[in-house]
Each structure stands twice: as structure tokens, then as C-alpha cells.
Design an enzyme around this catalytic site. Structure first.
Site, PDB file in Angstrom:
ATOM      1  N   CYS A 198       7.049  -7.428 -13.181  1.00 39.35           N
ATOM      2  CA  CYS A 198       6.632  -6.109 -12.707  1.00 39.35           C
ATOM      3  C   CYS A 198       6.050  -5.253 -13.829  1.00 39.35           C
ATOM      4  O   CYS A 198       5.120  -4.461 -13.591  1.00 39.35           O
ATOM      5  CB  CYS A 198       7.791  -5.394 -12.031  1.00 39.35           C
ATOM      6  N   HIS A 246      13.259  -2.547 -12.283  1.00 36.15           N
ATOM      7  CA  HIS A 246      11.888  -2.634 -11.771  1.00 36.15           C
ATOM      8  C   HIS A 246      11.025  -1.587 -12.477  1.00 36.15           C
ATOM      9  O   HIS A 246      11.531  -0.585 -13.003  1.00 36.15           O
ATOM     10  CB  HIS A 246      11.904  -2.395 -10.260  1.00 36.15           C
ATOM     11  N   ASP A 300       3.246   0.688  -6.106  1.00 39.46           N
ATOM     12  CA  ASP A 300       3.926  -0.471  -6.700  1.00 39.46           C
ATOM     13  C   ASP A 300       2.985  -1.667  -6.679  1.00 39.46           C
ATOM     14  O   ASP A 300       2.880  -2.366  -5.666  1.00 39.46           O
ATOM     15  CB  ASP A 300       5.206  -0.779  -5.919  1.00 39.46           C
TER      16      ASP A 300
END
Length: 655
Positions: A407, A451, A467
Site C-alpha cells: 500500500c 495501511h 485509496d
């Protein structure tokens, strides 16, 4: 015999005191320096040798050892204050006290100090296992107190546990009242500074690979319990830090400052929840976006993050409220725009040109965002924990080269692209999702849920969460990755051939255990001023009405005193009845013409009757023997057989 006249060198008393110290010190020996542990054991060994071979150490030797230990602790820690130095010094002085003990008073002092030394273990470990161990230690101390004050010493070992257990049960109501009502200081009771160890979890910067490294850790990061409706797990973005400064490899926090709620855009409250954080040696707090009013004792910063002045070194709980901002008509301040457009002067030229070209083709900011996400979705980008390591031109190497990462790779590259196109954007790190625990009605967020995502400034919409990881692997954000529990079941089934476990058995067992642990940490170990105020508010007592706590404590002490006093009076009254009948027996002897000297005890009277008045001995022997049983053959006054008393009174009445 007065208890103060009891000799501590009776058989078994000194070994019992040594055993108590061993039990009390055992958990601390794993926390203090090795040489302190070895010296403590040596001191206990010296005490046993003096008991075994019946000798005493000269005072000058003990004094020299005490001075040497004090100097040693100071030389090792460079101080005698603080948790580690203080506990080490107390452990040694505790052992020295037993080494020089030679009287009942000394032994009593050692045992009462044991209660204090025992709870020091909570400064290092507040787990359920430690709580259970300290219950054993408490039972050992109580048993030693009973043995020290008993004429039989440790010979009545069978009764020690029962008597000490009874005393503990009798004290429980008072302990419970004091636990609930005794005024608490702000913060957890067992908070002690310890910066010697690094915390686990996200850090205050983000480089490629940092967050991916956490996915193998199942340790809890925090627990969240919602009051009312909760958002779906895919919408749970737990915000911790915002990074706006980039040097070409690492993202860091940029300039920021505390702000006030009245300087924020208008907002409406949404989800209300409570967070129980695990210690992480950091100052940031986790909040469900979007953040506004900071929890008590913390500060809200202008990048919409929460911080507290002290590091979180113990369990920390707080109540929070998510909000929904209305950015209609709100413009981004110039300094924030400048900060969130910052890029290194050179490097990653290919990505810069690609972003600017694509932006010129797009129809506004939102369309540009969609085009970049579509690019991630349609091209061969991979979501992996083991991407190829890039040391130079990181963004170009990832975006046009390896096209694989975690991520932080996608979030970092996305922010770079947005900024290259002139759109204020920033990286946000924290945790995403959570595993619902139905046994405790809360969500457990683990380190593996760490994250990174982004926030893009869009006019009249404000900071929008984007995201980019979701574009390559929607399961990363649309479904929780908590499949480890099922994998554990499979692993267990492989090991237990022929034994079929119910589906999800270990996962349910783990959830139940975590619910118990959460209750222990939050309700018992974390019972601080805020929790006390919440509990008292349910009784109608406000936080500023401390006098009610005082009234409650005074009432408790008075009530306890009355109950104890009535118990003593009842015992005293029963003793008076026995004495009354014994005086009546002696009066009958006097009436029979027998002179009883005032210093004669019952045995002496019995011997005198047997030698000089055989006819009276046959008449008086039975009640006198019952009196001896009642007075001298019971270990405790409250253990006198009621049948003996009844028979004694009946025999006296027959005289």
C-alpha cells in the site's frame, strides 16, 4: 503468651519467610539486572544458612553489604529513581531486611512489606496471568502471617490456607468498595516511564516496505467499541498520521500546529466510539475519519490528527466522535496548499511528465483521479509483500518498472502524481478494517491491518480519501484479511489427525480470550479517573462532586468498623460466659472447703485435687478438663467446639 513474644526461629518460620520472598520476587527477577537477581538469591541463601546452622552475621558485615548494594545500583543506573533503578534497590533492601531479622516485629515488617513489593510486578506486566500469580503470592503472604502468629507455627499447615483464604474473602467487600470509590489520579495507575524499548506498529515516517513489514504481526494495535451503529469494515479508516514532506524516498510529517475546533469547517457528528489502545511508545492516537474534537488530555492538529503530550506506554482508553465535514465554500489555506504540493526539485522526471500529460487530457480533478485509478486497475500492477527493492528513482521504478508493491508504494506514487499535476495531496497512515468480536462487542484492529492511503483536495469537497490500493486489489479494502484464524484451524487439523475440530473453533476461542483480556485491561487494570467518573455518573454523581467519594469511604469505614466491633463483642461475650462458669466452678470448690491459690491454673487445680482431695477430683475433673480443652487445645478462639462449651456448662451446673 503475647504474639510479640513469639520466636521467629521456631521450626519452619524462617524457611517460610524465605519462600514468601522467593514467590514475591520471582516475577521481578526477570525484569531487573542479572546481578541484582543473583545478589537477591545470595542474600536469601545467607539467611537460610544462618537459620540452618544457628548463627548470626555481624552487623558490620550486613551494613557493608547494604552500602555495596546501594553503590552498585547507583553505578549501574546512574540514579536511584525511576522504575528499574527503584525496583532493583527495593528488591535488595527487601532481602536485606529479612537477613537482619531476628524478632517477631522484624518478621511482621517483612511480611507487610511483601504486599508492596508484590504489586511492583504490575509495573512490568499487567496481564491476566500476572494477576493470577499475584493472587498466589498474596495467599502465601497471608499464610505466613497466620503461621507467624500461631503457637503451632507451620505445624498447622493444613489450617493456614483455610484461615488465610477466609481472611481474604472477608476483606474482599472492603477491597471492592475501595477499588471503586478511592479517588483516582488521571491516567492509568501502573504508568511508569520506560523508553528503553521501541514500540511496535506504524512509525513516524513511511518508506517503501515499512507498512508491508507489519503484515506478519498479529499483535493487537487497538480495540474500538461503537456506541450505536458502526460503519462497515471497508469504511473503517483509522487515521493516525499525515505525511506531506517527501525527499524522494521517505515520507515524513510536514509543518503542523495544534488547532481549535472553531477554526475547522462546519461538521456534523456521526459515529461515536471508544478506543482502547495498546502501548506503542508513541504519542499519536487513532481516530475514525474524520477527526474533530480531540479526546480529553490530547490535542487536535491542523492536519486533523490527534496527539497527546506523553507517550503511550500503558493501556490507554478514550472516547471519540467521528464527524462529517461540510467543505462547501471552504478554500485551502495558501500555506497548506504549498506544503501539500511540495516535491523534490529533481528526480522521477518520467512520472512527472506522465502526470502532467494525463492531467491536460482530463476534465478536472475528479476525472484525473479516476484516470489514474483506471490506469492502476487496467495495467499489470501487482499487490505483493515482496516487491523488488528500489533505491533510486523510486517512483519511476515502481510506476513504469516493477509495477508491484504494497500500500505504501501505491499511496506514495499516487500522491507524487497528483502533486506533479498541481493537485494538493497528502499521505495518511493508520489502520484499515477490523475484526468484529461478538463476545466483547468490539472491533479488534491488529498490526497487520496497518495501511496507507491518500487525501486529495478537491474544491468544494475538501479532503477526499482516495485509496489507490483498492484499484489493484479491492479485497484489500472491501473485505477483511482476517483469514489467519481459519488457516490456524487447518494447520491444527493437520497436526491432529483423526480429531475433527469444529469449523472456526480456534478463531472463536481466540475471540473469547481476547474479550476476557479486553475486560481485564480496560475495566480492572485501566480503571482510572475517567472510568471512575463514568461509573459514578451512572449513579448520579458528577465528576466535580468528589466529596461524595469521601462520604462513601467514611461510610464504608464506619460500617466496616461497626461490623468488626459487633463481631468482637460477640466473641468477647462468649468468652465471658466461659469465664463466668469457670468462676462458678472455683466457687463450688471453695464451698467444698478447698483452698485455691489465686495463681493456680486449671492443671494445677486438677493436680491438687488428685493428690489431696480424691473425692473432689472425681467430681470436678470432668468440667475442668472441658475447660482446658476449650481454653488451651484450640488453635483459634473461633474454632472452639460448641459441643465442648455446652458440655462444660452442663457439668458445672451439676456441681
Amino acid at each position: 503468651m503475647q504474639s510479640k513474644e513469639l520466636n521467629i526461629f521456631r521450626a519452619g518460620i524462617i524457611p517460610l519467610l524465605i519462600l514468601v520472598q522467593l514467590i514475591v520476587l520471582l516475577p521481578l527477577w526477570f525484569e531487573i539486572p542479572l546481578w541484582v537477581t543473583l545478589l537477591s538469591i545470595a542474600l536469601l541463601g545467607m539467611k537460610y544458612l544462618s537459620y540452618r546452622f544457628d548463627f548470626r552475621y555481624p552487623n558490620w558485615l550486613i551494613l557493608a553489604l547494604v552500602i555495596g548494594a546501594f553503590v552498585g545500583v547507583y553505578a549501574y543506573f546512574k540514579t536511584i529513581s525511576g522504575r528499574d533503578a527503584g525496583v532493583s534497590l527495593i528488591c535488595l533492601m527487601y532481602c536485606f531486611k529479612l537477613l537482619e531479622s531476628k524478632s517477631y516485629r522484624d518478621a511482621t515488617l517483612v511480611l507487610f512489606i511483601s504486599f508492596f513489593v508484590m504489586v511492583m510486578a504490575f509495573l512490568f506486566n499487567q496481564s491476566i496471568a500476572m494477576g493470577l500469580y499475584l493472587l498466589i503470592a498474596m495467599a502465601a503472604i497471608l499464610s505466613a502471617i497466620v503461621a507467624l502468629n500461631s503457637l503451632q507455627g507451620i505445624s498447622g499447615i493444613r489450617n493456614l490456607g483455610r484461615i488465610s483464604g477466609t481472611a481474604l474473602l472477608q476483606a474482599l467487600p472492603i477491597m471492592l468498595v475501595l477499588f471503586l470509590l478511592f479517588p483516582r489520579l488521571p491516567g492509568p495507575l501502573w504508568a511508569m516511564p520506560d523508553s528503553s524499548q521501541a514500540g511496535t506498529g506504524i512509525s513516524d515516517s513511511m518508506s517503501p516496505g515499512d507498512i508491508g513489514a507489519l503484515t506478519t504481526f498479529d499483535d493487537p494495535a487497538f480495540r474500538a467499541k461503537f456506541k450505536g451503529q458502526a460503519p462497515s469494515a471497508t469504511d473503517m479508516y483509522w487515521r493516525a498520521m499525515v505525511f506531506s514532506d517527501y525527499d524522494g524516498f521517505t515520507w515524513r510529517e510536514g509543518p503542523r500546529a495544534p488547532t481549535r475546533t472553531n477554526r475547522l469547517p462546519p461538521f456534523e457528528p456521526s459515529y461515536e466510539y471508544q478506543v482502547q489502545m495498546e502501548p506503542n511508545k508513541s504519542r499519536w492516537l487513532f481516530g475514525l475519519e474524520q477527526l474533530a474534537s480531540s479526546p480529553k488530555g490530547t490535542f487536535l492538529f491542523n492536519d486533523l490528527t490527534w496527539r497527546r503530550p506523553q507517550k503511550i506506554i500503558n493501556q490507554f482508553s478514550y472516547n471519540a466522535q467521528a464527524v462529517k465535514y461540510d467543505y462547501q465554500g471552504v478554500e485551502l489555506e495558501s500555506f497548506k496548499r504549498r506544503i501539500n504540493l511540495q516535491l523534490p526539485d529533481d528526480g522521477n522526471l518520467r512520472t512527472r511528465q506522465w502526470a502532467q500529460t494525463l492531467f491536460q487530457q482530463a476534465n478536472g480533478t475528479q476525472d484525473f483521479i479516476n484516470r489514474v485509478l483506471n490506469h492502476i486497475n487496467q495495467r499489470q500492477y501487482y499487490y505483493t509483500l515482496t516487491p523488488e527493492v528500489l533505491e533510486e528513482e523510486v517512483v519511476d521504478g515502481f510506476w513504469f518498472g516493477t509495477q508491484e508493491g504494497f500500500c505504501e508504494h501505491y499511496a506514495g506514487a499516487f500522491v507524487f502524481i497528483m502533486r506533479a499535476a498541481g493537485i494538493p495531496t497528502r499521505v495518511v497512515t493508520g489502520y484499515q478494517g477490523g475484526e468484529y468480536n461478538p463476545y466483547g462487542d468490539y472491533y479488534l484492529i491488529r498490526q497487520s491491518d496497518a495501511h496507507a492511503w491518500t487525501e486529495v483536495w478537491v474544491e468544494n469537497q475538501g479532503w477526499l480519501r482516495v485509496d489507490p490500493t483498492a484499484a489493484i486489489d479491492p479485497s484489500r479494502v472491501e473485505a477483511d484479511l482476517r483469514s489467519r484464524a481459519n488457516r490456524r484451524d487447518s494447520w491444527f487439523e493437520d497436526k491432529m489427525i483423526g480429531f475433527d475440530l469444529p469449523q472456526g473453533f480456534l478463531a472463536k476461542l481466540q475471540m473469547r480470550w481476547d474479550a476476557i483480556k479486553s475486560f481485564w485491561d480496560d475495566t480492572l487494570m485501566g480503571y482510572g479517573q475517567d472510568q471512575q467518573n463514568d461509573w459514578l455518573s451512572k449513579l448520579g454523581i458528577k465528576a466535580d462532586q468528589w466529596r461524595y467519594l469521601g462520604y462513601g469511604l467514611v461510610a464504608t469505614l464506619i460500617l466496616s468498623g461497626l461490623i468488626f466491633g459487633l463481631w468482637l463483642l460477640r466473641k468477647s461475650a462468649r468468652r465471658d460466659v466461659i469465664e463466668k462458669y469457670y468462676e462458678r466452678l472455683k466457687q463450688e470448690l471453695v464451698k467444698s472447703g478447698t483452698e485455691i491459690p489465686s495463681h493456680y491454673g486449671p492443671m494445677a487445680i486438677l493436680d491438687r485435687l488428685k493428690g489431696n482431695h480424691p473425692e473432689l477430683h472425681a467430681k470436678f475433673a470432668t468440667p475442668i478438663k472441658y475447660y482446658i480443652k476449650i481454653r488451651y487445645q484450640s488453635e483459634q478462639a473461633d474454632q472452639v467446639d460448641e459441643d465442648w462449651i455446652r458440655r462444660f456448662k452442663t457439668q458445672v451446673k451439676k456441681l
